[in-house]
Structures are given as structure tokens and as C-alpha cells.
Design a protein around this motif. Structure first.
Motif, PDB file in Angstrom:
ATOM      1  N   CYS A  32     -10.508  -3.332  -2.115  1.00 16.16           N
ATOM      2  CA  CYS A  32      -9.561  -2.406  -2.746  1.00 16.16           C
ATOM      3  C   CYS A  32     -10.245  -1.082  -3.057  1.00 16.16           C
ATOM      4  O   CYS A  32     -10.349  -0.682  -4.216  1.00 16.16           O
ATOM      5  N   ASN A  33     -10.759  -0.420  -2.029  1.00 15.14           N
ATOM      6  CA  ASN A  33     -11.271   0.929  -2.205  1.00 15.14           C
ATOM      7  C   ASN A  33     -10.678   1.793  -1.104  1.00 15.14           C
ATOM      8  O   ASN A  33      -9.786   1.363  -0.376  1.00 15.14           O
ATOM      9  N   ILE A  34     -11.132   3.016  -0.970  1.00 15.60           N
ATOM     10  CA  ILE A  34     -10.572   3.935   0.015  1.00 15.60           C
ATOM     11  C   ILE A  34     -10.789   3.416   1.430  1.00 15.60           C
ATOM     12  O   ILE A  34      -9.908   3.532   2.283  1.00 15.60           O
ATOM     13  N   GLU A  35     -11.941   2.822   1.690  1.00 17.66           N
ATOM     14  CA  GLU A  35     -12.202   2.262   3.025  1.00 17.66           C
ATOM     15  C   GLU A  35     -11.203   1.154   3.362  1.00 17.66           C
ATOM     16  O   GLU A  35     -10.735   1.038   4.497  1.00 17.66           O
ATOM     17  N   ALA A  36     -10.872   0.327   2.398  1.00 14.40           N
ATOM     18  CA  ALA A  36      -9.896  -0.740   2.616  1.00 14.40           C
ATOM     19  C   ALA A  36      -8.517  -0.147   2.882  1.00 14.40           C
ATOM     20  O   ALA A  36      -7.778  -0.636   3.744  1.00 14.40           O
ATOM     21  N   ALA A  37      -8.157   0.904   2.143  1.00 18.03           N
ATOM     22  CA  ALA A  37      -6.860   1.555   2.347  1.00 18.03           C
ATOM     23  C   ALA A  37      -6.762   2.139   3.752  1.00 18.03           C
ATOM     24  O   ALA A  37      -5.729   2.025   4.419  1.00 18.03           O
ATOM     25  N   ILE A  38      -7.848   2.736   4.239  1.00 19.55           N
ATOM     26  CA  ILE A  38      -7.867   3.288   5.594  1.00 19.55           C
ATOM     27  C   ILE A  38      -7.739   2.171   6.623  1.00 19.55           C
ATOM     28  O   ILE A  38      -6.985   2.291   7.600  1.00 19.55           O
ATOM     29  N   ALA A  39      -8.442   1.063   6.405  1.00 20.93           N
ATOM     30  CA  ALA A  39      -8.369  -0.073   7.330  1.00 20.93           C
ATOM     31  C   ALA A  39      -6.955  -0.652   7.389  1.00 20.93           C
ATOM     32  O   ALA A  39      -6.441  -0.961   8.469  1.00 20.93           O
ATOM     33  N   VAL A  40      -6.305  -0.785   6.237  1.00 22.67           N
ATOM     34  CA  VAL A  40      -4.935  -1.303   6.190  1.00 22.67           C
ATOM     35  C   VAL A  40      -3.992  -0.316   6.881  1.00 22.67           C
ATOM     36  O   VAL A  40      -3.082  -0.720   7.616  1.00 22.67           O
TER      37      VAL A  40
END
Length: 116
Positions: A65-73
Motif C-alpha cells: 500500500c504505497n505509491i509503487e503498489a498503486a502504480i502496479a495496480v
């Protein structure tokens, strides 16, 4: 009367949802973030059906649940949407500010070719 953060977000979300509705031609891209995970789904509101969904829950990420996860989703849901031939959506930020994770998610979806 003061509201908690969550109550205030829900009130903003209801205000937004009164103005935004997903159709078959332009379904609604909804975002939800919890303390642990980041979720997104594309919804046809007339049928009440989720067309495509994605979350960081099942992805192999260090922090889910960080910016990298948001980009991946964002990249994942855009690929799934293209597979279902969805090219334009209505973005529903879910009452969250268009900043940080939500903004990174939206930019990742746009980079993959989905239009808002």
C-alpha cells in the motif's frame, strides 16, 4: 459537528457519486485504499456489475500500500480493461484527495492508454 476522517471521506464520496455514473460505454473506475492494500475496479452501474478488478492483495510486492503498489495496480487494471476492450472510463476517486497514491494510480492508468 465534527466528523472522523473516514466519515468525512464517505460524505465526499456520496457527493461525488451523485454526479458520476458508469455506463456500458464509459464504466466507472473506482479506487479504494486501506491501511494494508490498494484496490481498484471498473463497474457498470446500470447493470450493477464489476467488469474488471485488481488489487495489491495478490501481487508480489514488498509494500502493498504505497505509491509503487498503486502504480502496479493501475498498470494491471489497465491491461485487464484493454483485454475486455474498455478504452474510456469515468474516474471515481472514492472521496480521496487526488494526491499521492490516487494520483500515481491515475497516471499509471493513463500511461497504459485508458482515457478519463
Amino acid at each position: 459537528m465534527k466528523y472522523t476522517k473516514e466519515e468525512a471521506r464517505k460524505r465526499r464520496h456520496f457527493r461525488i457519486r451523485n454526479k458520476i455514473q458508469g455506463t456500458k460505454a464509459r464504466p466507472r473506475l473506482n479506487v479504494f485504499k486501506s491501511n494494508q492494500y490498494f484496490y481498484a475496479q471498473i463497474i457498470d452501474d446500470f447493470k450493477g456489475v464489476t467488469l474488471v478488478s485488481s488489487s495489491s492483495l495478490k501481487m508480489d510486492l514488498k509494500n502493498k500500500c504505497n505509491i509503487e503498489a498503486a502504480i502496479a495496480v493501475g498498470k494491471d487494471i489497465a491491461k485487464k480493461a484493454k483485454a475486455k476492450k474498455i478504452s474510456t472510463v469515468v474516474f471515481d476517486r472514492g472521496g480521496y484527495l487526488f494526491h499521492g497514491k490516487v494520483k500515481a494510480f491515475a497516471e499509471a492508468v493513463k500511461e497504459e492508454g485508458i482515457q478519463f
